[in-house]
Design a protein around this motif. Structure first.
Motif, PDB file in Angstrom:
ATOM      1  N   ILE A  71      18.993  68.968  30.464  1.00  0.00           N
ATOM      2  CA  ILE A  71      17.586  69.398  30.394  1.00  0.00           C
ATOM      3  C   ILE A  71      16.699  68.424  29.648  1.00  0.00           C
ATOM      4  CG2 ILE A  71      18.228  71.829  30.617  1.00  0.00           C
ATOM      5  CD1 ILE A  71      17.564  72.170  27.594  1.00  0.00           C
ATOM      6  N   ALA A  77      15.930  74.628  22.367  1.00  0.00           N
ATOM      7  CA  ALA A  77      17.021  75.302  23.079  1.00  0.00           C
ATOM      8  C   ALA A  77      17.956  75.820  21.984  1.00  0.00           C
ATOM      9  CB  ALA A  77      17.739  74.328  24.000  1.00  0.00           C
ATOM     10  N   VAL A 105      23.310  75.952  34.428  1.00  0.00           N
ATOM     11  CA  VAL A 105      22.051  75.667  33.744  1.00  0.00           C
ATOM     12  C   VAL A 105      20.926  76.128  34.661  1.00  0.00           C
ATOM     13  CG1 VAL A 105      20.553  73.912  32.741  1.00  0.00           C
ATOM     14  CG2 VAL A 105      23.041  73.676  32.544  1.00  0.00           C
ATOM     15  N   THR A 108      15.902  79.273  32.297  1.00  0.00           N
ATOM     16  CA  THR A 108      15.751  79.880  30.972  1.00  0.00           C
ATOM     17  C   THR A 108      17.049  80.031  30.202  1.00  0.00           C
ATOM     18  OG1 THR A 108      15.936  82.113  31.869  1.00  0.00           O
ATOM     19  CG2 THR A 108      13.701  81.169  31.701  1.00  0.00           C
ATOM     20  N   TYR A 132      22.942  79.546  25.869  1.00  0.00           N
ATOM     21  CA  TYR A 132      21.779  78.967  25.205  1.00  0.00           C
ATOM     22  C   TYR A 132      20.519  79.450  25.905  1.00  0.00           C
ATOM     23  CZ  TYR A 132      23.427  75.561  21.804  1.00  0.00           C
ATOM     24  OH  TYR A 132      23.934  74.965  20.688  1.00  0.00           O
ATOM     25  N   ILE A 134      16.776  78.526  26.885  1.00  0.00           N
ATOM     26  CA  ILE A 134      15.974  77.328  27.112  1.00  0.00           C
ATOM     27  C   ILE A 134      14.506  77.754  27.102  1.00  0.00           C
ATOM     28  CG2 ILE A 134      15.450  75.456  28.729  1.00  0.00           C
ATOM     29  CD1 ILE A 134      18.334  75.927  29.875  1.00  0.00           C
TER      30      ILE A 134
END
Length: 141
Positions: A71, A77, A105, A108, A132, A134
């Motif tokens: 990203i 993040a 991934v 969000t 995670y 994002i």
């Protein structure tokens, strides 16, 4: 891959200086990362093994690196979930290392897994899965 090894290494040193306490970036690829940590007395718990929080910290920062490879340099993040299984006793005073791989991934969220090893051992000492968050991209007018 959105960033180079050198860009991420510099970012971690400059923007996340406490990260050095959790490990050093060794390798970086598209959606994966490896980090290592030299184990000293401060990382040990009674009984002469590496403490759980030390392994969790290494796993977390390694997955953060793997996520940023996909990203780009997104400081906010953040970890929203971390599950870890401690599988066997790591060797005291022996470096540990982790390999993180992103499983998904999205816009969000990112989900990945990490295996932690004691240097010289073939079997993982811990396995972790993490999610995670994002942050949304800022739109330019």
């Amino acid at each position: 891959m959105k960033i180079t090894f050198e860009e991420l290494d510099r970012f971690l040193r400059e923007q996340f200086p406490q990260g050095a306490a959790y490990g050093t970036l060794r390798k970086l690829g598209d959606g994966w990362a490896e980090m290592s940590l030299d184990v000293d007395d401060g990382h040990l718990r009674p009984g002469g093994t590496v403490s759980g929080p030390v392994m969790m910290g290494l796993a977390d920062v390694t997955l953060y690196a793997a996520l940023l490879s996909r990203i780009g340099l997104v400081p906010l993040a953040v970890t929203t979930n971390l599950n870890i299984n401690f599988l066997r006793k790591p060797k005291a005073h022996t470096p540990i290392w982790a390999r993180a791989t992103m499983l998904k991934v999205g816009r969000t969220m990112g989900v990945g897994e990490v295996f932690v090893y004691s240097e010289g051992g073939d079997e993982p000492v811990a396995h972790s899965t993490m999610t995670y968050s994002i942050p949304p991209k800022k739109h330019e007018n």
